[in-house]
Design a protein around this motif. Structure first.
Motif, mmCIF file in Angstrom:
data_model
loop_
_atom_site.group_PDB
_atom_site.id
_atom_site.type_symbol
_atom_site.label_atom_id
_atom_site.label_comp_id
_atom_site.label_asym_id
_atom_site.label_seq_id
_atom_site.Cartn_x
_atom_site.Cartn_y
_atom_site.Cartn_z
ATOM 1 N N ASP A 1 36.952 35.111 37.539
ATOM 2 C CA ASP A 1 36.679 36.613 37.793
ATOM 3 C C ASP A 1 37.882 37.052 38.736
ATOM 4 O OD1 ASP A 1 35.403 39.019 37.851
ATOM 5 O OD2 ASP A 1 34.620 38.794 39.587
ATOM 6 N N GLN B 1 33.867 41.125 33.072
ATOM 7 C CA GLN B 1 32.512 40.722 33.212
ATOM 8 C C GLN B 1 32.259 40.122 31.993
ATOM 9 O OE1 GLN B 1 30.760 40.861 36.197
ATOM 10 N NE2 GLN B 1 32.590 41.554 37.111
ATOM 11 N N ASP C 1 31.016 36.286 31.978
ATOM 12 C CA ASP C 1 29.791 35.845 31.494
ATOM 13 C C ASP C 1 29.689 34.952 30.358
ATOM 14 O OD1 ASP C 1 28.645 37.315 33.462
ATOM 15 O OD2 ASP C 1 28.063 39.136 32.021
#
Lengths: 186, 150
Positions: free
Chosen positions: A11, B54, B58
């Motif tokens: 991330d 995101q 995921d």
């Protein structure tokens, strides 16, 4: 626990590179929407195929994927163009105007301190970078913006180190020529 | 004055004679212009990028596949050091796959050609076959004895 940590690393990595990647794709395609799609595809490919690799390898891998996606986009555009030409319709790859709202600059955002004072020079340089041939643009941006070494750039672009040097040199020469008129104004 | 210093001065002189920016100046200005553009990306695009990130996080597959685990790259053998290794492994895998396919197709053909042999695998069928052989032998013997008598 380790998986969660790896996800956090991923991330952070993507958050760090997403804006630059979008800008690279936008410069290459000249459009906003395809650039967003390309970045999204590149992110997904990295996370699905290479997320298990060491974070230090993600940078060159991500850029390689990104460049391949841009190449695919060009191939697809070229094929579409040929089909359109075949049916006698005239169209250009870059003729779609971007959404005005999407491309509008947020004036509230403070500009960086070290911005160039001469607005004309800034615009000329921007346009000159956009005008660069794709491979030269790619090599120049990877070397001087992303900060990759010649070797890393060659791996990302899947060409020899000599080719990278040639592309960068030609790009720099082109930019110099384009900005020649501004030299005395400085 | 050293020769290096002289070269440097000549280089500086050339830059000014060319009436243009040096490569370093071009690079620095490009960086500044490009970085500035990054800060001016609109909110909608930033939101789209955030969503894409995101989605990617995921969907992350954190375990390498079987092939990736045993691919030469995993053994710290880079492609530049061993340019022929990965193609060789790939060719080996293709030959193996083709060979396996060839063997399997032949095995199936052989099984199909067995025909009567399949019936003989059964114990009862073996007895029937033996009986049939015995009857055929008896008929043959009868014919032979008839010929001698005739």
């Amino acid at each position: 626990m380790q998986a969660q940590q790896q996800r956090n690393h991923l991330d952070h990595f993507l958050a760090r590179v997403e804006r630059r990647a979008f800008h690279l794709a936008q410069l290459a395609t000249g459009q906003t929407q395809p650039a967003l799609d390309i970045v999204q595809d590149a992110m997904l490919t990295l996370s699905k195929k290479y997320a298990h690799k060491s974070p230090s390898e993600w940078g060159p891998l991500f850029h390689r994927i990104l460049q391949n996606k841009i190449k695919d986009w060009y191939r697809h555009q070229s094929l579409s163009q040929r089909i359109i030409d075949w049916f006698g319709k005239k169209s250009s790859v870059r003729d779609e105007p971007d959404d005005v709202i999407q491309t509008a600059v947020d004036r509230q955002t403070p500009l960086p301190f070290e911005r160039l004072k001469n607005e004309d020079l800034r615009q000329a340089l921007n346009m000159a970078i956009e005008k660069l041939p794709r491979r030269q643009q790619q090599a120049f941006l990877l070397r001087h913006w992303e900060g990759f070494s010649v070797k890393q750039t060659a791996r990302v672009m899947q060409c020899s180190e000599g080719s990278v040097k040639t592309h960068v040199s030609r790009a720099t020469q082109f930019l110099k020529q384009q900005l020649e008129g501004f030299y005395h104004d400085q | 004055m050293t020769s290096k210093q002289q070269d440097k001065d000549i280089h500086q002189y050339d830059i000014h004679q060319k009436k243009g920016f040096s490569s370093e100046e071009i690079n620095a200005m490009s960086q500044s212009v490009l970085n500035e553009k990054l800060d001016n990306i609109d909110a909608v695009t930033l939101s789209r990028l955030h969503q894409a990130r995101q989605q990617a996080v995921d969907a992350a597959v954190l375990r390498p596949s079987f092939l990736q685990r045993y691919w030469p790259d995993r053994c710290n053998l880079s492609r530049s050091d061993h340019p022929i290794l990965q193609p060789l492994v790939l060719v080996g895998l293709i030959i193996f796959a083709l060979g396996t396919g060839y063997l399997m197709s032949h095995t199936r053909t052989d099984q199909l050609n067995l025909g009567q042999g399949e019936y003989l695998a059964n114990e009862d069928d073996l007895e029937v076959a033996e009986d049939l052989d015995f009857i055929a032998w008896l008929i043959e013997q009868d014919k032979v004895s008839d010929n001698h008598a005739g």
